[in-house]
Design an enzyme around this catalytic site. Structure first.
Site, short mmCIF file in Angstrom:
data_model
loop_
_atom_site.label_atom_id
_atom_site.label_comp_id
_atom_site.label_asym_id
_atom_site.label_seq_id
_atom_site.Cartn_x
_atom_site.Cartn_y
_atom_site.Cartn_z
N TRP A 51 0.84 -1.20 0.00
CA TRP A 51 0.00 0.00 0.00
C TRP A 51 0.88 1.25 0.00
O TRP A 51 1.95 1.27 0.60
CB TRP A 51 -0.92 0.02 1.22
CG TRP A 51 -1.87 -1.13 1.34
CD1 TRP A 51 -1.83 -2.14 2.26
CD2 TRP A 51 -3.01 -1.39 0.52
NE1 TRP A 51 -2.87 -3.00 2.06
CE2 TRP A 51 -3.62 -2.57 1.00
CE3 TRP A 51 -3.58 -0.75 -0.58
CZ2 TRP A 51 -4.75 -3.12 0.44
CZ3 TRP A 51 -4.72 -1.30 -1.15
CH2 TRP A 51 -5.30 -2.47 -0.64
N TRP A 108 -15.66 -2.13 2.65
CA TRP A 108 -14.31 -1.73 2.24
C TRP A 108 -13.49 -2.94 1.81
O TRP A 108 -12.76 -2.89 0.81
CB TRP A 108 -13.62 -0.96 3.36
CG TRP A 108 -13.97 0.49 3.27
CD1 TRP A 108 -14.97 1.14 3.93
CD2 TRP A 108 -13.33 1.47 2.46
NE1 TRP A 108 -15.00 2.46 3.57
CE2 TRP A 108 -14.01 2.70 2.68
CE3 TRP A 108 -12.27 1.45 1.56
CZ2 TRP A 108 -13.64 3.88 2.02
CZ3 TRP A 108 -11.90 2.62 0.91
CH2 TRP A 108 -12.57 3.82 1.15
#
Length: 457
Positions: free
Chosen positions: A296, A372
């Site tokens: 990420w 999510w």
């Protein structure tokens, strides 16, 4: 005369309330309390809703001759102290179906048991018994569709009328110091919420009534952000202002394709809590551990641009501005903004989930986490990671005339119906709006697929 203690949590209603009905049947008098255990926490959107919802509940209780006492403190200390001081033989609650809450309830129950006081807990927020809805091999379902097929036949509505009168006890004088109030935020950033929302049990039932004439159009209208195509019942469900079984019963009796689709959406809410029950670590861990190695991106400036609705992608920015103004975002747009953050921008889904929990009036822990992880491709029954929403395609498909964009992006209102979805494609520069997206759509998609490919090595 028997004395009971009723502890309201996210069950802020009087009708269709199993725990309250049992408490009323079991005792001559009740001490009704709500414990604010987050008085020093951040004043987020759901807390703004809570303040008004508690006010409506207090009014409804006073109309029946009772009183709701709002207290601040640690429930593990306050609830046993209240029960002892009031001479209660039992404490009644509705289950919250969240791991930390369940663990805390168990500790409080043990403390009460040591003082010969019983804790009686009833289901109050869900339709599904997570322990009884299992596969043929007695394991939890990991995929929504078979879960829904197994769970739906177990759903029942057992109507319980609101009590016509409530015989209530005063707050023991030794606990007077715990009284509190929930004040409005300063400055009043929540003012925009109340042009759209009315918290409380009566408003929840009015929302349900409003849905029924539109239910036939629900399967298609629910995807169009510029129209009132969804139910907007989510915050009322989150705070327990209406029981899901009431909605299920009313919608099912109306019937039709729209009813089936809406009931499936109730099913997704049930599935979110089901997953949370069986896999509590999914609140903070990737359900699919292969994504633990996902690289990420750390991009504080990009995250802030996303939060403020200044990414340069109109549909993403419109959604984020609606979220800030209304405390809510259309579901189709939620998927688009989440995909943009996690795929094109490469930012960890947990950062997006945290922002939603801060800004949504329906900040539901289970549904938010499931949503999510679904979009990020990391969760149970998730969309594949390589399914990357193109926000311009989504905008042109579901908001072709740009009505939603014009409502939330006033700086773009003068653009034509086609240009408004992607001004940079026409070389247009609009004062006050980014010249181009902070991430190129094609490059962002390629980077997301490259991150996925790296995981497979």
């Amino acid at each position: 005369m028997t004395q009971g203690l009723f502890w309201f949590r996210r069950d802020l209603r009087l009708a269709d309330h199993p725990a309250l009905a049992r408490a009323c049947q079991s005792h001559d008098r009740l001490l009704l309390v709500y414990v604010d255990d987050d008085a020093d926490g951040p004043f987020d959107a759901s807390r703004a809703w809570l303040r008004l919802s508690l006010g409506k509940l207090g009014d409804d209780i006073r109309a029946r001759g009772g009183e709701l006492h709002l207290l601040a403190g640690d429930p593990e200390i306050l609830i046993p102290a209240l029960a002892v001081a009031a001479g209660a033989t039992e404490v009644h609650i509705s289950a919250l179906h969240e791991p930390k809450a369940a663990a805390r309830d168990a500790r409080i129950a043990a403390t009460l048991a040591g003082r010969a006081i019983a804790m009686r807990r009833a289901g109050g927020r869900l339709l599904t018994d997570a322990e009884s809805v299992l596969t043929q091999s007695a394991t939890p379902f990991r995929v929504f569709t078979p879960f829904h097929k197994a769970a739906r036949p177990t759903w029942r509505h057992r109507p319980r009328e609101a009590p016509t009168a409530l015989a209530c006890s005063p707050l023991p004088s030794s606990l007077e110091g715990a009284r509190t109030t929930l004040d409005a935020p300063r400055p009043r950033w929540d003012k925009g919420f109340w042009a759209t929302w009315t918290p409380g049990e009566a408003a929840a039932h009015a929302r349900l009534d409003d849905l029924l004439p539109r239910l036939h159009a629900y399967p298609d209208a629910r995807d169009v952000p510029s129209v009132e195509g969804t139910s907007r019942l989510s915050p009322h469900l989150h705070f327990g202002e209406i029981h899901p079984s009431r909605i299920f019963d009313v919608v099912q009796r109306q019937g039709g394709i729209g009813a089936d689709k809406y009931i499936a959406e109730l099913g997704w809410r049930e599935f979110a809590y089901y997953v949370l029950h069986h896999w509590p670590a999914s609140l903070h861990d990737n359900f699919n551990p292969k994504f633990d190695a996902m690289p990420w991106r750390d991009d504080p400036a990009g995250l802030e641009a996303w939060q403020r609705g200044l990414t340069g992608v109109p549909l993403v920015d419109a959604g984020m501005r609606q979220l800030w103004h209304e405390g809510w975002m259309h579901n189709r747009v939620r998927m688009v903004v989440a995909s943009w953050l996690t795929k094109h921008m490469g930012i960890d889904w947990r950062q997006g989930a945290a922002w939603f929990m801060h800004t949504l009036v329906d900040a539901d822990l289970a549904s938010n986490t499931l949503g999510w992880q679904w979009v990020a491709g990391t969760g149970v029954d998730a969309a594949p990671y390589f399914r990357i929403f193109n926000p311009v395609t989504q905008s042109r498909r579901f908001d072709p005339q740009g009505a939603y964009l014009r409502r939330w992006l006033p700086e773009l209102r003068g653009l034509g119906d086609d240009a408004i979805h992607a001004p940079w494609e026409r070389g247009l520069r609009v004062p006050g709006y980014p010249v181009k997206p902070i991430v190129d759509l094609g490059a962002g998609r390629d980077a997301a697929l490259a991150r996925l490919a790296a995981l497979a090595k």
